[in-house]
Design a protein around this motif. Structure first.
Motif, PDB file in Angstrom:
ATOM      1  N   MET A 102     -23.522  71.119  30.735  1.00  0.00           N
ATOM      2  CA  MET A 102     -24.101  72.382  31.181  1.00  0.00           C
ATOM      3  C   MET A 102     -23.109  73.530  30.990  1.00  0.00           C
ATOM      4  O   MET A 102     -23.490  74.640  30.611  1.00  0.00           O
ATOM      5  N   ALA A 103     -21.827  73.260  31.256  1.00  0.00           N
ATOM      6  CA  ALA A 103     -20.798  74.278  31.024  1.00  0.00           C
ATOM      7  C   ALA A 103     -20.752  74.661  29.543  1.00  0.00           C
ATOM      8  O   ALA A 103     -20.590  75.840  29.192  1.00  0.00           O
TER       9      ALA A 103
ATOM     10  N   SER B 141     -20.972  70.906  41.176  1.00  0.00           N
ATOM     11  CA  SER B 141     -22.342  70.425  41.004  1.00  0.00           C
ATOM     12  C   SER B 141     -22.859  70.705  39.596  1.00  0.00           C
ATOM     13  O   SER B 141     -24.060  70.636  39.339  1.00  0.00           O
ATOM     14  N   THR B 142     -21.943  71.019  38.693  1.00  0.00           N
ATOM     15  CA  THR B 142     -22.295  71.335  37.307  1.00  0.00           C
ATOM     16  C   THR B 142     -21.759  70.251  36.375  1.00  0.00           C
ATOM     17  O   THR B 142     -20.626  69.795  36.537  1.00  0.00           O
ATOM     18  N   GLU B 143     -22.563  69.832  35.410  1.00  0.00           N
ATOM     19  CA  GLU B 143     -22.115  68.855  34.420  1.00  0.00           C
ATOM     20  C   GLU B 143     -21.348  69.553  33.300  1.00  0.00           C
ATOM     21  O   GLU B 143     -21.572  70.733  33.021  1.00  0.00           O
ATOM     22  N   HIS B 144     -20.476  68.801  32.650  1.00  0.00           N
ATOM     23  CA  HIS B 144     -19.703  69.349  31.534  1.00  0.00           C
ATOM     24  C   HIS B 144     -20.619  69.885  30.433  1.00  0.00           C
ATOM     25  O   HIS B 144     -20.368  70.965  29.885  1.00  0.00           O
TER      26      HIS B 144
ATOM     27  N   ALA C 104     -19.010  74.705  40.463  1.00  0.00           N
ATOM     28  CA  ALA C 104     -18.439  73.829  39.428  1.00  0.00           C
ATOM     29  C   ALA C 104     -18.603  72.355  39.780  1.00  0.00           C
ATOM     30  O   ALA C 104     -18.847  71.527  38.898  1.00  0.00           O
TER      31      ALA C 104
ATOM     32  N   ASN D  12     -17.155  79.280  36.820  1.00  0.00           N
ATOM     33  CA  ASN D  12     -18.528  79.555  37.224  1.00  0.00           C
ATOM     34  C   ASN D  12     -18.772  79.054  38.648  1.00  0.00           C
ATOM     35  O   ASN D  12     -18.074  78.164  39.144  1.00  0.00           O
TER      36      ASN D  12
ATOM     37  N   GLY E   7     -17.605  72.244  34.392  1.00  0.00           N
ATOM     38  CA  GLY E   7     -18.508  71.285  35.008  1.00  0.00           C
ATOM     39  C   GLY E   7     -17.728  70.115  35.570  1.00  0.00           C
ATOM     40  O   GLY E   7     -17.190  69.304  34.807  1.00  0.00           O
ATOM     41  N   ASN E   8     -17.682  70.008  36.902  1.00  0.00           N
ATOM     42  CA  ASN E   8     -16.833  69.000  37.556  1.00  0.00           C
ATOM     43  C   ASN E   8     -17.641  68.036  38.415  1.00  0.00           C
ATOM     44  O   ASN E   8     -17.118  67.454  39.359  1.00  0.00           O
ATOM     45  N   ILE E   9     -18.922  67.855  38.102  1.00  0.00           N
ATOM     46  CA  ILE E   9     -19.710  66.910  38.882  1.00  0.00           C
ATOM     47  C   ILE E   9     -19.130  65.509  38.744  1.00  0.00           C
ATOM     48  O   ILE E   9     -19.199  64.694  39.651  1.00  0.00           O
TER      49      ILE E   9
END
Length: 429
Positions: free
Chosen positions: A258-259, A253-256, A251, A248, A191-193
Motif C-alpha cells: 500500500m505504501a 496498519s498499512t501494508e508495504h 503506518a 504517512n 507500511g509496518n503492519i
C-alpha cells in the motif's frame, strides 16, 4: 510326463527369477528424487524454478526435482518443523546471518567447501558480499541466489519542485523531509503492519549508531547484551521520523504494498525499498525516480560506507541421501547462464559476477548493484541476523514504539532480557 513336469517347473522358476532380476534392475535404475523448497510461491516465480528443474533433469535423467514453495513467514515455520524430521528437504531456501548460522551450529546442513574446492570457478563466480555471509570459520555452508540492498527511492518531480537533492547526511535528509512536509507533501510512505519493515530501518540505524565490534558481539547468541547506548539512539532516530509526521498516518496498519501504491500515485515523495523492487518501480514510474542509500549520521561510530542489505540463497540438508546430486543442482541453478535467465525473467539482483549487466537489466538495477558491490560491508537484516527469540521481542516492540506505547529505553530493556535468556540457553549447550 515326470520329465515334462520337471522341465516346466524349471522354466517357471527361471521365469520368476528373471522377473525378480528385471524388477530389481528397474528399481536400481529409478531416478533419484530431490526435494527442493524455495520461498517464492507466486506463479510466475515458481514457474521459473520449475523450468530450471526440467532443464536440469534433461541433463541428468537419473534425477527428479520435486518443488515446493512457501512464502516468507510460512517457510520459517516449515523449516523449523521439517529440519528435525525425516521429511526435511534436500535443498532449501535460507536467509544469511543468524538464520543460516543456526542450521550450521546444529549440524543440519552440508559443508559445501569440498565441492567448491573441486569446482573453484563456481565459488569464484560469486561476489564476496554474496558468498561470505554463508561462511563460518572459513567453511562454506550455503550458496547465494540473490543479493539485496536497501534504498530510499524518491519522486524526481517532487524533489525538483521543492529544490531537493539526494542527501548525503542525516541532517540533509531530515531537512529535506521537513521541507516536503511544510509544502504539504507526505515525505515517506511506510507500511509496518508486518514489522520487518521497521526492522529494516533499525538494521541500518543500529549499524550507524553502534560500533561494529559491539554489534557483532551482541548479535551472537552466546554473547549478546545490547547495552550500548547506540541502540537507544537508533530507536530515537527512527521514532522521530514518525513523531515529526514524516511517515504517512497509520503506518502500523498499512501494508508495504500500500505504501508503494501511495508512491506510485504521487501521495508520498519516498519509499524505502529493496533492490529487487526496482523493476516494478520503473514500470510504474517510467524514469521519474531516483534512489539513495540511508545517509550517514554525523558523530556516530558506525562505518558510513556500509549498506543495509543481505544475500539470500540455498543450503543442502546434512541428512540428504544424495548430496552429490543436490550440489550439482545448486551449481546448475546458480551458473552464469541460469543467473542471466533469472535476472531477465524476474529482475532480481544476482550475486553471480556479471549476471546483472546493461544487456539484461535496466540502468537503475545495474547502478544499485554497483552500490552494493562498492559498499565496504553489509548490515544484514536484523531479524535474520539475531536469534529468533530476540527478534520475536524486538520487532513487535518497534510497532509499540511507533504507537507511543513504549519508549526507546523500554524497548531495549525487553531486548536485553530476551538476550540474557538466549545467552543462558547458549551456555548450557
Amino acid at each position: 510326463m515326470k520329465q515334462f513336469r520337471s522341465r516346466f517347473a524349471l522354466y517357471a522358476f527361471l521365469f520368476v527369477l528373471s522377473a525378480f532380476a528385471l524388477c530389481g534392475a528397474a528399481e536400481a535404475g529409478d531416478p533419484v528424487t530431490l526435494k527442493f523448497l524455495h520461498k517464492w510461491p507466486k506463479v510466475e516465480y515458481n514457474d521459473f524454478f520449475v523450468q530450471v528443474a526440467r532443464d536440469f533433469e534433461k541433463e541428468h535423467p537419473d534425477v527428479r526435482i520435486q518443488i515446493e514453495a512457501a512464502g516468507d513467514e510460512p517457510i520459517k515455520d516449515k523449516l523449523r518443523i521439517q529440519m528435525g524430521t525425516d521429511q526435511q528437504p534436500d535443498i532449501f531456501f535460507s536467509w544469511s546471518g543468524e538464520f543460516a548460522r543456526n542450521f550450521i551450529r546444529s549440524g543440519a546442513v552440508l559443508d559445501l567447501t569440498p565441492y567448491f574446492e573441486k569446482e573453484p570457478s563456481w565459488r569464484d563466480g560469486f561476489m564476496k558480499a554474496g558468498l561470505e555471509p554463508f561462511a563460518t570459520q572459513g567453511r562454506y555452508y550455503g550458496v547465494p541466489y540473490r543479493i539485496n540492498g536497501k534504498f530510499f527511492v524518491y519522486n524526481k518531480k517532487m524533489f525538483d519542485d521543492n529544490g531537493l537533492k539526494e542527501p548525503k547526511t542525516w541532517a540533509e535528509f531530515t531537512a529535506g523531509l521537513e521541507k516536503l512536509k511544510q509544502a504539504g507533501v507526505t515525505p515517506i510512505g511506510f507500511g509496518n503492519i508486518y514489522p520487518w519493515a521497521s526492522c529494516h530501518y533499525i538494521t541500518g540505524l543500529n549499524q550507524k549508531c553502534v560500533p561494529q565490534e559491539v554489534r557483532e558481539k551482541d548479535y551472537a547468541a552466546a554473547s549478546g547484551e545490547f547495552t550500548d547506548p547506540g541502540y537507544v539512539k537508533a530507536l530515537e532516530y527512527f521514532r522521530e521520523l514518525n513523531d515529526k509526521g514524516y511517515f504517512n498516518m497509520g503506518a502500523n496498519s498499512t501494508e508495504h504494498n500500500m505504501a508503494l501504491e501511495m508512491f506510485y500515485g504521487g501521495q508520498v515523495a519516498m519509499v524505502y525499498v529493496e533492490l529487487e523492487e526496482f523493476r516494478d518501480i520503473e514500470e510504474k514510474m517510467a524514469g521519474n525516480w531516483g534512489f539513495f542509500a540511508m545517509p550517514s549520521i554525523e558523530g556516530t561510530p558506525g562505518n558510513p560506507k556500509f549498506l543495509t542489505g543481505a544475500p539470500d540463497g540455498f543450503m543442502v540438508s546434512a541428512g540428504t541421501k544424495h548430496p552429490d546430486q543436490a550440489v550439482a543442482f545448486l551449481s546448475f541453478l546458480t551458473n552464469k547462464e541460469n543467473s542471466d535467465k533469472m535476472v531477465r525473467a524476474m529482475g532480481w539482483p544476482s550475486p553471480v559476477i556479471g549476471a546483472v549487466n546493461k544487456e539484461n537489466s535496466m540502468e537503475m538495477l545495474v547502478k544499485g548493484l554497483e552500490a552494493v558491490t562498492e559498499a565496504e560491508g553489509m548490515a544484514l537484516w536484523l531479524d535474520t541476523d539475531i536469534d529468533i527469540k530476540i527478534s520475536d521481542v524486538y520487532l513487535p516492540d518497534l510497532q509499540e514504539l511507533l504507537n507511543g506505547d513504549k519508549s526507546a529505553e523500554e524497548v531495549m530493556k525487553d531486548v536485553q532480557a530476551a538476550a540474557a535468556a538466549v545467552r543462558s540457553e547458549a551456555a548450557k549447550q
